[in-house]
Design an enzyme around this catalytic site. Structure first.
Site, short mmCIF file in Angstrom:
data_model
loop_
_atom_site.label_atom_id
_atom_site.label_comp_id
_atom_site.label_asym_id
_atom_site.label_seq_id
_atom_site.Cartn_x
_atom_site.Cartn_y
_atom_site.Cartn_z
N ASP A 162 118.44 61.47 52.17
CA ASP A 162 118.03 61.88 51.32
C ASP A 162 117.84 63.53 51.64
OD1 ASP A 162 116.30 61.47 52.67
OD2 ASP A 162 114.64 61.30 51.11
N SER A 163 118.65 63.48 52.73
CA SER A 163 118.73 64.71 53.49
C SER A 163 119.41 65.50 52.94
CB SER A 163 118.57 64.74 55.16
OG SER A 163 120.04 63.75 55.69
N GLU B 255 111.47 54.46 52.60
CA GLU B 255 110.90 54.61 54.03
C GLU B 255 109.56 53.79 53.97
OE1 GLU B 255 110.04 58.38 53.96
OE2 GLU B 255 112.65 59.27 54.46
N GLU C 83 112.25 57.20 63.18
CA GLU C 83 112.12 58.35 63.12
C GLU C 83 111.45 59.15 63.47
OE1 GLU C 83 113.74 60.29 59.56
OE2 GLU C 83 112.92 62.86 60.52
O1 KIV Z 1 117.65 61.33 55.30
C1 KIV Z 1 118.27 61.12 56.24
O2 KIV Z 1 119.27 62.30 56.49
C2 KIV Z 1 117.50 60.24 56.80
C3 KIV Z 1 117.57 60.14 58.06
C4 KIV Z 1 117.57 59.20 58.98
C5 KIV Z 1 119.75 60.26 59.08
O3 KIV Z 1 117.02 59.28 56.31
#
Ligand code: KIV
Length: 298
Positions: free
Chosen positions: A59-60, A130, A197
């Protein structure tokens, strides 16, 4: 595949379809797992063809590509659009799709329906959510529906407003105990891997030793079973602040900037396109075109 065969293949660089079982085998063999994000077809192809184990449609994408301030506004439809493109470029890597904020927070039925969309419409091989112990029931439910789940604990960007910023987590003994409980709860619920993370190296090492599923770290030190980074970060294709844990593996940003300058200069100087970069008429048509026959009677 036996462990000996796997070790053999890894050594010889033989391409193989990566599955949760293969990731588990790599943990047992202490073979580091490699993972990167991708949000489009060409990037997915490049990553897949380079033998990286796992591709995450993270989702980044919200911040790296869509220009949002955080991951929170990203919708299921936006994510599906990117995940489908990545699917077309991903053959051997294990394809994981992030469930966007809000897509698994309104009850388990809604979460299951959204997760199924990622599997059925985008070909996701797992979804990532998450959260810790509070997500264990959902992980169990998705696993019962035959959807592999990757957990994500520590710094969870979707909790930005609760955390009060992107802050390293697990810095007190009480917080470390909670992370260990979270990891155990997610593993017990059936998660196939865990992203760790933004946690201290010592904490990630302890979780990794305690877990029987692979841990994949980002800003979590070298003892994790694998490492994941954001593609756009490691090739300097971002306008965001670079975190301490990001290493540059090449500056695509500089390459593109210099290419853009050369393109602008070449067009301005009329050196692009050249004659060899242009189409031409056949000699017959050209002669007729340049010297049209004089119509009869003129
Ligand atoms: O959305 C993301 O990029 C992530 C990281 C763990 C790379 O969740």
């Amino acid at each position: 595949m036996s462990l000996t065969q796997l070790a053999d293949n890894v050594e010889r660089g033989v391409s193989r379809k990566v599955t949760p079982q293969l990731l588990a085998d790599k943990k047992r063999l202490r073979q580091p797992i490699t993972a990167l994000t991708a949000y489009d077809y060409p990037t997915a192809r490049l990553i897949d063809e380079s033998g990286i184990d796992m591709i995450l449609v993270g989702d980044s994408v919200a911040m790296a590509v869509l220009g949002y301030d955080s991951t929170l506004p990203l919708t299921v439809d936006e994510m599906l659009h990117h995940a489908k493109a990545v699917r077309r470029g991903c053959r051997n890597s294990f394809l994981v799709v992030d469930m966007p904020y809000g897509s698994y927070h309104c009850g388990s039925e809604d979460a299951l329906r959204n997760a199924l969309r990622f599997v059925k419409e985008a070909g996701a091989e797992a979804v990532k959510i998450e959260g810790g112990a509070e997500r264990a029931a959902l992980v169990e439910q998705l696993t019962l529906a035959k959807i592999p789940v990757v957990g994500h604990i520590g710094l969870t960007p979707q909790s930005l407003n609760l955390m009060g910023g992107y802050k390293v987590q697990g810095k007190t003994v009480a917080a470390i105990d909670r992370l260990l409980e979270d990891a155990a709860a997610l593993e017990g619920a059936g998660a196939v891997a865990l992203v760790l993370e933004g946690v201290p190296r010592e904490v990630a090492a302890r979780i990794t030793a305690a877990a029987s599923i692979p841990t994949i770290g980002i800003g979590a030190g070298p003892e994790c079973d694998g490492q994941i980074l954001v593609f756009h970060d490691i090739f300097e294709l971002t306008f965001l602040h670079r975190a301490k844990f990001v290493r540059s593996f090449g500056s695509a940003g500089d390459l593109v900037r210099s290419g853009l300058r050369h393109f602008r200069e070449a067009v301005a100087a009329r050196t692009f396109p050249s004659d060899s970069e242009s189409y031409h008429l056949s000699s017959g048509v050209r002669a007729e075109f340049e010297h049209p026959p004089i119509p009869a009677g003129k």
